[in-house]
Design a protein around this motif. Structure first.
Motif, PDB file in Angstrom:
ATOM      1  N   LEU A  55      -5.515 -13.412  11.911  1.00 18.65           N
ATOM      2  CA  LEU A  55      -6.145 -12.090  11.910  1.00 18.65           C
ATOM      3  C   LEU A  55      -6.930 -11.864  10.631  1.00 18.65           C
ATOM      4  O   LEU A  55      -7.340 -10.756  10.341  1.00 18.65           O
ATOM      5  N   ILE A 111       0.519 -11.297  10.726  1.00 14.88           N
ATOM      6  CA  ILE A 111       0.581 -10.300   9.659  1.00 14.88           C
ATOM      7  C   ILE A 111       0.284 -10.922   8.308  1.00 14.88           C
ATOM      8  O   ILE A 111      -0.370 -10.321   7.452  1.00 14.88           O
ATOM      9  N   ALA A 112       0.745 -12.174   8.101  1.00 16.47           N
ATOM     10  CA  ALA A 112       0.458 -12.823   6.817  1.00 16.47           C
ATOM     11  C   ALA A 112      -1.042 -12.994   6.640  1.00 16.47           C
ATOM     12  O   ALA A 112      -1.586 -12.736   5.559  1.00 16.47           O
ATOM     13  N   LEU A 114      -3.345 -11.237   8.015  1.00 19.45           N
ATOM     14  CA  LEU A 114      -3.912  -9.901   7.819  1.00 19.45           C
ATOM     15  C   LEU A 114      -3.732  -9.468   6.369  1.00 19.45           C
ATOM     16  O   LEU A 114      -4.649  -8.960   5.728  1.00 19.45           O
ATOM     17  N   GLY A 115      -2.528  -9.713   5.846  1.00 21.66           N
ATOM     18  CA  GLY A 115      -2.264  -9.373   4.453  1.00 21.66           C
ATOM     19  C   GLY A 115      -3.196 -10.124   3.520  1.00 21.66           C
ATOM     20  O   GLY A 115      -3.707  -9.565   2.553  1.00 21.66           O
ATOM     21  N   PHE A 116      -3.422 -11.378   3.829  1.00 16.08           N
ATOM     22  CA  PHE A 116      -4.336 -12.176   3.017  1.00 16.08           C
ATOM     23  C   PHE A 116      -5.724 -11.553   3.031  1.00 16.08           C
ATOM     24  O   PHE A 116      -6.381 -11.442   1.990  1.00 16.08           O
ATOM     25  N   VAL A 118      -6.522  -8.470   3.547  1.00 18.88           N
ATOM     26  CA  VAL A 118      -6.519  -7.222   2.779  1.00 18.88           C
ATOM     27  C   VAL A 118      -6.623  -7.517   1.284  1.00 18.88           C
ATOM     28  O   VAL A 118      -7.385  -6.885   0.559  1.00 18.88           O
ATOM     29  N   ILE A 119      -5.860  -8.511   0.844  1.00 20.44           N
ATOM     30  CA  ILE A 119      -5.885  -8.852  -0.576  1.00 20.44           C
ATOM     31  C   ILE A 119      -7.272  -9.320  -0.987  1.00 20.44           C
ATOM     32  O   ILE A 119      -7.813  -8.892  -2.015  1.00 20.44           O
ATOM     33  N   GLN A 122      -9.578  -6.379  -1.215  1.00 23.26           N
ATOM     34  CA  GLN A 122      -9.329  -5.539  -2.381  1.00 23.26           C
ATOM     35  C   GLN A 122      -9.821  -6.207  -3.665  1.00 23.26           C
ATOM     36  O   GLN A 122     -10.303  -5.542  -4.581  1.00 23.26           O
ATOM     37  N   ILE A 123      -9.687  -7.536  -3.733  1.00 20.07           N
ATOM     38  CA  ILE A 123     -10.179  -8.232  -4.924  1.00 20.07           C
ATOM     39  C   ILE A 123     -11.695  -8.121  -4.997  1.00 20.07           C
ATOM     40  O   ILE A 123     -12.263  -7.795  -6.037  1.00 20.07           O
TER      41      ILE A 123
ATOM     42  N   ILE C 233       7.687  -5.858   7.873  1.00 20.57           N
ATOM     43  CA  ILE C 233       8.026  -7.264   7.616  1.00 20.57           C
ATOM     44  C   ILE C 233       8.900  -7.407   6.393  1.00 20.57           C
ATOM     45  O   ILE C 233       9.871  -8.149   6.398  1.00 20.57           O
ATOM     46  N   GLY C 264      -6.482   1.379  -7.304  1.00 22.64           N
ATOM     47  CA  GLY C 264      -7.157   0.348  -6.531  1.00 22.64           C
ATOM     48  C   GLY C 264      -6.319  -0.901  -6.358  1.00 22.64           C
ATOM     49  O   GLY C 264      -6.544  -1.701  -5.459  1.00 22.64           O
ATOM     50  N   ASP C 267      -2.894  -1.873  -2.967  1.00 22.53           N
ATOM     51  CA  ASP C 267      -2.845  -2.771  -1.808  1.00 22.53           C
ATOM     52  C   ASP C 267      -2.572  -4.205  -2.222  1.00 22.53           C
ATOM     53  O   ASP C 267      -1.846  -4.933  -1.556  1.00 22.53           O
ATOM     54  N   ILE C 268      -3.158  -4.615  -3.332  1.00 24.03           N
ATOM     55  CA  ILE C 268      -2.947  -5.997  -3.774  1.00 24.03           C
ATOM     56  C   ILE C 268      -1.479  -6.227  -4.092  1.00 24.03           C
ATOM     57  O   ILE C 268      -0.889  -7.220  -3.682  1.00 24.03           O
ATOM     58  N   PHE C 271       0.657  -6.189  -0.807  1.00 22.29           N
ATOM     59  CA  PHE C 271       0.506  -7.361   0.048  1.00 22.29           C
ATOM     60  C   PHE C 271       0.899  -8.651  -0.632  1.00 22.29           C
ATOM     61  O   PHE C 271       1.309  -9.604   0.030  1.00 22.29           O
ATOM     62  N   LEU C 274       4.337  -8.714   0.130  1.00 22.83           N
ATOM     63  CA  LEU C 274       4.524  -9.138   1.522  1.00 22.83           C
ATOM     64  C   LEU C 274       4.478 -10.651   1.633  1.00 22.83           C
ATOM     65  O   LEU C 274       5.347 -11.282   2.238  1.00 22.83           O
ATOM     66  N   LEU C 275       3.445 -11.252   1.043  1.00 24.86           N
ATOM     67  CA  LEU C 275       3.319 -12.703   1.141  1.00 24.86           C
ATOM     68  C   LEU C 275       4.488 -13.395   0.451  1.00 24.86           C
ATOM     69  O   LEU C 275       4.986 -14.419   0.911  1.00 24.86           O
ATOM     70  N   LEU C 278       7.386 -13.328   2.755  1.00 25.79           N
ATOM     71  CA  LEU C 278       7.225 -14.287   3.839  1.00 25.79           C
ATOM     72  C   LEU C 278       7.501 -15.702   3.361  1.00 25.79           C
ATOM     73  O   LEU C 278       7.955 -16.551   4.099  1.00 25.79           O
TER      74      LEU C 278
END
Lengths: 321, 384, 294
Positions: A55, A111-112, A114-116, A118-119, A122-123, C233, C264, C267-268, C271, C274-275, C278
């Motif tokens: 995703l 989801i992983a 997707l999270g990637f 998003v990161i 944001q960067i 998760i 800002g 989110d970083i 997530f 999150l990673l 995982l």
């Protein structure tokens, strides 16, 4: 019709398109179609052939665009060198995510990824000193003209020339991936997609192949990003927000996941549909979402499945093809 | 496979023929205005209101026409983003062939569209993008009637330092081109005058709760002014949070919120007591006593049953300025462009228009200062 | 840096966390029983918020009543989505197609709401949203206090339901081991429908509670959904206690990152966490499931 004839016809049609649609508006649409086809080919290779629900495709798209553009704009690197660097970086990022996620299945991988995405977004958005963030990078030039023996053979400021460049590249990528898929590699990948445990028991190194597919798919997305940047001339992070990944996913699914040619049509269809529906205003995005939902519910094989059904109906007698 | 391919090809051909067939037949004595507004997506906020202002102006003008000309309009959805904006611009130019184009709202989209209008030699009249890059370097075919971020920022910093005696500031801004640009300009000029910026806090458009940010501001010590650059939705939350934290006047503190990108009339009714003492630059002053403005407000209320916002006013002014150019002899892209460049002291509802050689409107009476009174009404501070 | 500021941010974090938990609870419930992700969940929240808004403003009803309306709207939506999407697709056995279908539903809902309600943010004020409770230099708005209270009550009720009622135990049985539960004579389909309806009703209710806090546009849900997934998760798919813990952690991360770094970066950080989870502990902070082949 033999495959070679099909390819020839396809190439001819592509060649003829910008000559038929000879205004800048439709030629722009054609080029965007080509870029989207490139994106879907990459995603279908990952999703359709190894069954990994990625995703986060928008991340590789964005990385390719930003890395190549920044190299050109900040370090004066020649276009094609930056192009290769962009592809390489995107592929590397794909490898990184894939190695990390190779043990993950289904929803977790989704989801992983997707999270990637998003990161990465944001960067790109927050590291303003490097990427300019929302302030944007403007005035990005198209690739330099091709000059042979003092004569300009191709000037990419012309929309037609640019379209030929992108569609030519896309065509090549398609040929490559198609060859790959028809080779024993393709069988290996399909085996992994269908039943990873059994495939492993046959001695297939599933992890390695999954990473391989991811790297190829993300590198292709990176190439699309490089073309996007030099085509639009303006680069802002919002073009690579995670919803972009959903758009590409929709194109792959609606076209027919795992068929390689399906996503090509899915990309063309879903790129042109909003343009054709411009008169409908807000509702055109509703149609977009509806298309995705209904395809999944009623025709999961996408346009390709629909095409086969139509072909079956048109062939009243004789054995099924 | 080939069946599908053929079908798709035919479909493509058919739709393209349809599209071409929709091209408006050029009528004599009509000025064609193209409008690039965000109509879909999160920016559709702007497009809807712009359209209202445009329609009101056209209704008034087309009753009698100007110099024998009537006005026709075509809207295209530019979605507040570079790629859709360039597609919309190309479609507009190819199919409608406008004599002049108004739009976009978002700086990114406007900047992306500028090379296209320059190449097509059609003048672009902008009233919503604050980024300095629109007119610096700009190009001969792009005009802007709104004061840009530098004009506003320099003026605001000066007024904060001199009239409000502010010596410390905390900047709050949305993480967009306009937000960051405006904040930077204020910071540069405020510090040049001798003020200190204690914090610069940027936030994304998806932040909903500002209590954490307000808490951080509260911990900075004595703050005199809080320049805030964001749109209405988040602006409302920020003002309320700052008041709840007791920082601003509305919450019993001493700091004054100033600045902002766009907060329309009606903000106070939603924010309540928290907005007390808010001083901001607006592009449209509804308490303006000029006849022109009063008539505009009355006509707008009669047609839409609502008070006009700066978005309505800007769109109205854009059309009226074009009409003024037509009155002075403009009738095609080139003459309209020249007519715009030659504009001197045009009176719009948002202020006067006088373009400098970068096609930026330099009249400072477009910068209106308003302060929120205890009864939630606005009073106009005559600072310009 | 005073103690007050640190404490205040802690409270802000808890409030934010409760907000997220309200949204994430439904997600984790659905996943636990259905092993499916409903991407349109956040849009249920948004629709719940709008339902509450219009009910209050058109009918002139009280806020409490409008929460009930939002709850019902959510329930109906949940029933519809399960019946039309998850049930037919479950028979086909593909685990990823339903997720994609819900992405389509999400896009449709957002743009339908955009067409109906427009893009201008609605200001949803209740009598609680601007009044503030103050003690020892700390402040919390009454609306946020209500969110925390209702959050906790809902969680407690849910907990009791899961642990002590027959239906609750059946739900947990199904989520822990589908096949055996089926063998025990539990009607899976009805149970799944029930779960879906409850989860979506919770989402609708969450919308009504969050409406005064959110910037209310058709895209309000998207601002929350991705973080909600991260929370589900991190806490462990299908695990209610884990979700609560993870929600609070994410809320605290948000307020402290705002204080010490930059909004800002929120989110970083979230997530990246999150990673990280995982990578080292994919089943989440707390998991009562069997070792799943993730």
């Amino acid at each position: 019709m033999s495959r070679r004839m099909k390819y020839l016809l396809a190439a001819l049609s592509v060649f003829v398109l910008p000559l038929i649609f000879n205004d800048t508006y439709w030629r722009t649409n054609l080029t965007i179609c080509a870029i989207n086809v490139l994106l879907t080919l990459g995603l279908d290779f990952i999703l359709g052939y190894t069954g990994q629900l990625n995703l986060g495709h928008s991340a590789f798209y964005g990385l390719g665009a930003y890395v190549s553009t920044l190299l050109i704009v900040k370090l004066g690197v020649p276009f094609w060198v930056a192009f290769v660097a962009g592809i390489g970086f995107a592929g590397l990022a794909g490898m990184f995510l894939s190695l990390f996620a190779v043990r993950l299945r289904g929803h977790y991988l989704a989801i992983a990824s997707l999270g990637f995405a998003v990161i990465v977004y944001q960067i790109l958005l927050n590291w303003i000193s490097l990427t300019q963030g929302p302030l944007g990078i403007y005035g990005i030039s198209p690739p330099p003209a091709v000059v042979i023996a003092g004569r300009v053979v191709a000037d990419f400021r012309s929309l037609t020339a640019f379209f030929y460049l992108v569609s030519g590249f896309t065509f090549l990528v398609y040929l490559l991936l198609n060859q790959l898929v028809r080779s024993p590699v393709g069988e290996t990948l399909t085996a992994i997609r269908e039943d990873e445990i059994s495939a492993a028991s046959l001695g297939i190194n599933c992890a390695a192949w999954k990473v391989f597919a991811f790297v190829v798919g993300s590198a292709v997305a990176g190439a699309a990003g490089c073309f996007y940047a030099s085509f639009v001339g303006t680069l802002v992070p919002d073009a690579f927000y995670v919803t972009e990944a959903f758009n590409v996913l929709a194109m792959v699914i609606v076209g027919g996941v795992g068929t390689l040619i399906g996503p090509v049509f899915g990309a063309i269809f879903l790129t042109l549909l909003p343009e054709v529906l411009r008169g409908v205003g807000d509702l055109r995005l509703v149609v977009y979402g509806a298309a995705l939902t209904f395809v999944v519910l009623f025709m999961p094989g996408g346009l390709i499945q629909a095409a086969h059904l139509v072909r079956e109906k048109l062939r009243p007698s004789g054995p099924a093809s | 496979m080939i069946t599908a391919f053929r079908a798709l090809f035919l479909g493509l051909a058919a739709t393209s023929l349809l599209a071409v067939g929709q091209t408006a037949h050029a009528q004599d004595k009509t000025i064609k205005i193209g409008a690039l507004f965000p109509i879909s997506g999160p920016g559709s906020y702007f497009g809807a209101q712009d359209k209202q202002g445009v329609e009101l102006a056209l209704e008034q003008l087309n009753r009698t026409g100007v110099n024998g000309y009537k006005f026709a309009i075509q809207y295209e959805d530019s979605s507040c983003a570079p790629l859709p904006a360039t597609q919309a611009a190309k479609r507009l130019i190819e199919q409608f062939k406008p004599d002049v184009i108004i739009g976009e709202e978002c700086s990114d989209a406007t900047l992306a569209v500028m090379p296209i209008v320059e190449q097509a030699k059609v003048p672009l009249l902008n009233a919503g993008s604050s980024s300095i890059k629109v007119t610096q370097p700009g190009n001969p075919w792009t005009f802007r009637i709104m004061p840009n971020e530098v004009m506003q920022g320099v003026n605001l910093a000066e007024n904060a330092y001199k009239r409000l005696n502010a010596r410390t500031a905390a900047l709050l801004f949305e993480n967009t081109n306009a937000g960051i640009g405006n904040a930077q300009v204020f910071k540069e000029n405020f510090t040049k005058l001798g003020g200190k910026v204690l914090a610069e806090i940027g936030f994304g458009r998806d932040v909903n709760d500002f209590t954490a940010i307000a808490t951080r501001v509260a911990g900075l010590g004595k703050i005199d002014v809080i320049p805030t650059y964001t749109l209405e939705g988040q602006g409302l939350k920020i003002t309320q949070a700052l008041a709840q934290a007791g920082i601003t006047k509305g919450g019993g503190g001493g700091a004054i919120q100033i600045g902002t990108i766009w907060l329309p009339f009606g903000f106070e009714q939603k924010a309540g007591k928290a907005a007390l003492g808010y001083i901001r630059i607006v592009q449209f002053d509804p308490t303006d006593t000029r006849d022109l403005v009063k008539k505009f407000i009355a006509a707008f209320k009669a047609k839409y049953n609502a008070d006009p916002t700066h978005l309505n006013a800007h769109a109205y002014d854009q059309i009226m300025l074009i009409a003024d150019v037509v009155k002075r002899g403009g009738k095609d892209p080139q003459s309209i462009r020249d007519g715009l460049a030659a504009t001197k002291n045009f009176s719009g509802v948002t202020g006067s228009v006088d373009f400098d050689k970068t096609n930026q409107n330099t009249k400072m009476d477009t910068v209106h200062y308003m302060e929120t009174k205890p009864d939630m009404s606005w009073t106009s501070l005559k600072w310009n | 840096m005073t103690v007050t500021i640190v404490l205040q941010q802690a409270i802000n974090g808890v409030v934010l966390g409760s907000l997220y938990v309200l949204v994430a609870l439904g997600l984790t419930l659905i996943y636990g029983v259905l092993v499916q992700i409903n991407f349109a969940h956040a849009d249920f929240v948004t629709l719940g918020a709008f339902a509450a808004y219009f009910f209050m403003h058109l009918v002139g009803a009280s806020y409490i009543l409008s929460i009930g309306v939002a709850f019902s709207v959510g329930a109906i939506l949940g029933w519809m989505i399960n019946a039309s999407i998850f049930t037919p697709l479950r028979r086909k056995g593909n685990e990823l197609l339903p997720l994609i279908a819900t992405i389509g539903v999400s896009v449709m809902m957002q743009n339908l709401m955009l067409a109906w309600f427009g893009p201008i943010p609605y200001a949803f004020e209740t009598q609680y949203s601007n009044q503030v409770v103050r003690f020892a230099g700390i402040f919390v708005s009454w609306q946020n206090v209500i969110i925390i209270i209702v959050s906790s009550m809902t969680i407690a009720l849910l907990y009791a339901f899961m642990k002590f009622t027959f239906l609750g135990k059946a739900l947990r049985a199904v989520s822990q081991d589908h096949e055996t539960a089926g063998l025990m004579g539990i009607n899976q389909n009805q149970l799944i429908m029930l779960t879906f309806v409850i989860a979506s009703a919770l989402a609708g209710m969450a919308g009504a509670m969050l409406a005064p806090v959110l910037v209310l546009t058709p895209f309000a849900g998207t601002s929350v959904i991705v973080k909600a997934f991260a929370i589900v998760i991190i806490g462990g798919f299908g695990n209610v206690e884990g979700t609560i813990l993870a929600g609070l952690i994410v809320g605290l991360i948000e307020s402290y990152t705002t204080q010490f770094l930059d909004p800002g970066l929120i989110d970083i950080v979230v997530f990246a966490l999150l990673l990280l989870m995982l990578a080292i502990r994919p089943t989440g902070l707390i998991s009562e499931r069997r070792e799943e082949n993730v």
